[in-house]
Design a protein around this motif. Structure first.
Motif, PDB file in Angstrom:
ATOM      1  N   ARG A  81       0.872  -1.174   0.000  1.00  0.00           N
ATOM      2  CA  ARG A  81       0.000   0.000   0.000  1.00  0.00           C
ATOM      3  C   ARG A  81       0.908   1.222   0.000  1.00  0.00           C
ATOM      4  O   ARG A  81       1.783   1.363   0.838  1.00  0.00           O
ATOM      5  CB  ARG A  81      -0.896  -0.006   1.233  1.00  0.00           C
ATOM      6  N   GLY A  82       0.706   2.094  -0.959  1.00  0.00           N
ATOM      7  CA  GLY A  82       1.619   3.215  -1.137  1.00  0.00           C
ATOM      8  C   GLY A  82       2.844   2.849  -1.947  1.00  0.00           C
ATOM      9  O   GLY A  82       3.754   3.656  -2.117  1.00  0.00           O
ATOM     10  N   GLY A  83       2.863   1.631  -2.483  1.00  0.00           N
ATOM     11  CA  GLY A  83       4.019   1.158  -3.222  1.00  0.00           C
ATOM     12  C   GLY A  83       4.222   1.822  -4.555  1.00  0.00           C
ATOM     13  O   GLY A  83       5.247   1.608  -5.204  1.00  0.00           O
ATOM     14  N   ASP A  89       1.308   5.933 -12.476  1.00  0.00           N
ATOM     15  CA  ASP A  89       1.085   5.423 -13.832  1.00  0.00           C
ATOM     16  C   ASP A  89       2.007   4.242 -14.128  1.00  0.00           C
ATOM     17  O   ASP A  89       1.584   3.232 -14.703  1.00  0.00           O
ATOM     18  CB  ASP A  89       1.305   6.537 -14.859  1.00  0.00           C
ATOM     19  N   GLY A  90       3.265   4.362 -13.715  1.00  0.00           N
ATOM     20  CA  GLY A  90       4.194   3.253 -13.904  1.00  0.00           C
ATOM     21  C   GLY A  90       3.809   2.042 -13.081  1.00  0.00           C
ATOM     22  O   GLY A  90       3.972   0.890 -13.513  1.00  0.00           O
ATOM     23  N   PHE A  91       3.286   2.292 -11.888  1.00  0.00           N
ATOM     24  CA  PHE A  91       2.823   1.239 -10.997  1.00  0.00           C
ATOM     25  C   PHE A  91       1.690   0.457 -11.654  1.00  0.00           C
ATOM     26  O   PHE A  91       1.683  -0.784 -11.662  1.00  0.00           O
ATOM     27  CB  PHE A  91       2.366   1.884  -9.697  1.00  0.00           C
ATOM     28  N   ARG A  92       0.734   1.175 -12.220  1.00  0.00           N
ATOM     29  CA  ARG A  92      -0.385   0.537 -12.912  1.00  0.00           C
ATOM     30  C   ARG A  92       0.095  -0.229 -14.148  1.00  0.00           C
ATOM     31  O   ARG A  92      -0.345  -1.356 -14.411  1.00  0.00           O
ATOM     32  CB  ARG A  92      -1.427   1.577 -13.325  1.00  0.00           C
ATOM     33  N   ARG A  93       0.969   0.396 -14.909  1.00  0.00           N
ATOM     34  CA  ARG A  93       1.429  -0.219 -16.150  1.00  0.00           C
ATOM     35  C   ARG A  93       2.124  -1.547 -15.865  1.00  0.00           C
ATOM     36  O   ARG A  93       1.882  -2.547 -16.550  1.00  0.00           O
ATOM     37  CB  ARG A  93       2.370   0.736 -16.890  1.00  0.00           C
ATOM     38  N   ALA A  94       3.000  -1.566 -14.869  1.00  0.00           N
ATOM     39  CA  ALA A  94       3.720  -2.797 -14.540  1.00  0.00           C
ATOM     40  C   ALA A  94       2.786  -3.851 -13.967  1.00  0.00           C
ATOM     41  O   ALA A  94       2.784  -5.006 -14.424  1.00  0.00           O
ATOM     42  CB  ALA A  94       4.846  -2.493 -13.556  1.00  0.00           C
ATOM     43  N   ASN A  95       1.969  -3.456 -12.985  1.00  0.00           N
ATOM     44  CA  ASN A  95       1.218  -4.439 -12.213  1.00  0.00           C
ATOM     45  C   ASN A  95      -0.140  -4.808 -12.800  1.00  0.00           C
ATOM     46  O   ASN A  95      -0.730  -5.808 -12.378  1.00  0.00           O
ATOM     47  CB  ASN A  95       1.055  -3.939 -10.777  1.00  0.00           C
ATOM     48  N   ILE A  96      -0.612  -4.046 -13.766  1.00  0.00           N
ATOM     49  CA  ILE A  96      -1.811  -4.455 -14.502  1.00  0.00           C
ATOM     50  C   ILE A  96      -1.419  -4.928 -15.898  1.00  0.00           C
ATOM     51  O   ILE A  96      -1.562  -6.091 -16.239  1.00  0.00           O
ATOM     52  CB  ILE A  96      -2.853  -3.320 -14.582  1.00  0.00           C
ATOM     53  N   LEU A 142      -4.676   2.287  -4.252  1.00  0.00           N
ATOM     54  CA  LEU A 142      -4.239   1.914  -5.595  1.00  0.00           C
ATOM     55  C   LEU A 142      -3.760   0.462  -5.610  1.00  0.00           C
ATOM     56  O   LEU A 142      -4.000  -0.268  -6.566  1.00  0.00           O
ATOM     57  CB  LEU A 142      -3.120   2.856  -6.061  1.00  0.00           C
ATOM     58  N   TYR A 143      -3.106   0.057  -4.545  1.00  0.00           N
ATOM     59  CA  TYR A 143      -2.654  -1.329  -4.435  1.00  0.00           C
ATOM     60  C   TYR A 143      -3.837  -2.297  -4.561  1.00  0.00           C
ATOM     61  O   TYR A 143      -3.801  -3.252  -5.351  1.00  0.00           O
ATOM     62  CB  TYR A 143      -1.944  -1.519  -3.096  1.00  0.00           C
ATOM     63  N   GLY A 144      -4.886  -2.071  -3.781  1.00  0.00           N
ATOM     64  CA  GLY A 144      -6.058  -2.931  -3.836  1.00  0.00           C
ATOM     65  C   GLY A 144      -6.747  -2.886  -5.182  1.00  0.00           C
ATOM     66  O   GLY A 144      -7.231  -3.899  -5.693  1.00  0.00           O
ATOM     67  N   ASP A 145      -6.796  -1.696  -5.796  1.00  0.00           N
ATOM     68  CA  ASP A 145      -7.430  -1.536  -7.097  1.00  0.00           C
ATOM     69  C   ASP A 145      -6.686  -2.329  -8.169  1.00  0.00           C
ATOM     70  O   ASP A 145      -7.298  -3.028  -8.985  1.00  0.00           O
ATOM     71  CB  ASP A 145      -7.460  -0.051  -7.460  1.00  0.00           C
TER      72      ASP A 145
END
Length: 300
Positions: A81-83, A89-96, A142-145
């Motif tokens: 959480r908060g990662g 945007d980069g967090f979403r791109r990598a993890n989704i 964002l982590y949970g999402d």
């Protein structure tokens, strides 16, 4: 025997999964950005480079794999959480996008089973009481999402020949492996040094019990797990309960912190997973593990 690729297999949780699968007859390949350090596992394992990059074609990593367990997650070190840090945007791109690209590559390569390590964070923090897998997800981080979206994208890929399942895992405890500190290292040291400890509460499950849940997803009847999500949790604990075990084992005279209230805490029901035969170690395993952690942290 099944050949299983585990992304992030050298990570804290991934290592438990790799060890559990190896100990139960599966052949394991570890995928990650860098090879695991020497001595990370109880015996040598194969390694393939694997990245959370949607622009890469990584289908070769799945050659001869019958199962894929996805534990890898891109985040700021030490944070989930908060990662995302300052790059959501980069967090979403990598993890989704990166995660879904791996799911698609696995399916195209003929992988039969795919297990995604999700999180209790998909339920959010607004709910209280007990939830099961029929409870609608309501992530508020964002982590949970990201976890919830990846679950849904994986579920949509299910076919007769590609059997995906998601495990909504709570806090994981256990030995961290050679050269690493376990999650309660600072808590134990603070208590033994008589530093103030704030009351807090959380749900926990031993890493090997997570490995057992993963193995069930790989071995259970396909109709039972295809496209399904399962809660993975064991004990609701506050730090007073954890430190009471440390106190008894070390004969430490220091006072324990106040008990935390569980009145508004969200607990996940695990009945769905238990019906498949999953049985976590409970308080007995917790006490045994804390004993090992305390003994192994003492100076020689």
């Amino acid at each position: 025997m099944t050949r299983v690729l585990v992304s992030g297999g050298a990570g804290f949780v991934g290592r438990f999964i790799v060890e559990h699968l190896m100990q139960n007859g599966h052949e394991v390949i570890v995928g990650g950005r860098t090879p695991p350090p020497t001595g990370c596992f109880s015996r040598p394992v194969d390694f393939v480079p694997l990245f959370l990059d949607p622009d890469l074609n990584q289908s070769a990593a799945f050659d001869d794999a019958e199962g894929f367990v996805h534990t890898a997650f891109e985040h700021v070190e030490g944070k989930y959480r908060g990662g995302e840090g300052d790059d959501p945007d980069g967090f979403r791109r990598a993890n989704i996008d990166g995660t879904v690209r791996l799911f698609e590559a696995a399916r195209t390569a003929g992988v039969k089973r795919c297990v995604f390590l999700s999180s209790r964070a998909v339920y959010g923090s607004r709910l209280v009481g007990t939830v099961d897998e029929t409870t609608p997800t309501a992530p508020d981080t964002l982590y949970g999402d990201v976890k919830a979206i990846a679950e849904n994208r994986l579920r949509a890929l299910a076919t007769e020949n590609f059997i995906p399942a998601s495990l909504r895992v709570t806090g994981v405890y256990g030995a961290a492996g050679p050269g690493r500190q376990h999650k309660w290292t600072e808590l134990f040291a603070g208590y033994l040094d008589e530093k103030p400890i704030q009351p807090r509460i959380g749900t926990e499950v031993h890493g090997d019990d997570v490995g057992a849940a993963v193995r069930l997803m790989l071995e259970a009847d396909s109709a039972t797990v295809r496209g399904e999500a399962f809660n993975v949790s064991d004990l609701l604990l506050d730090v007073r309960q954890i430190l009471s075990v440390v106190q008894r084992l070390t004969s430490c005279p220091h006072a324990l912190p106040e008990a935390a209230t569980a009145e508004r805490y969200l607990v996940m029901s695990t009945e769905k997973l238990r019906r498949l035969g999953w049985q976590p170690g409970g308080f007995e395993r917790l006490v045994t593990t804390i004993g090992d952690l305390v003994r192994n942290s003492r100076p020689a």
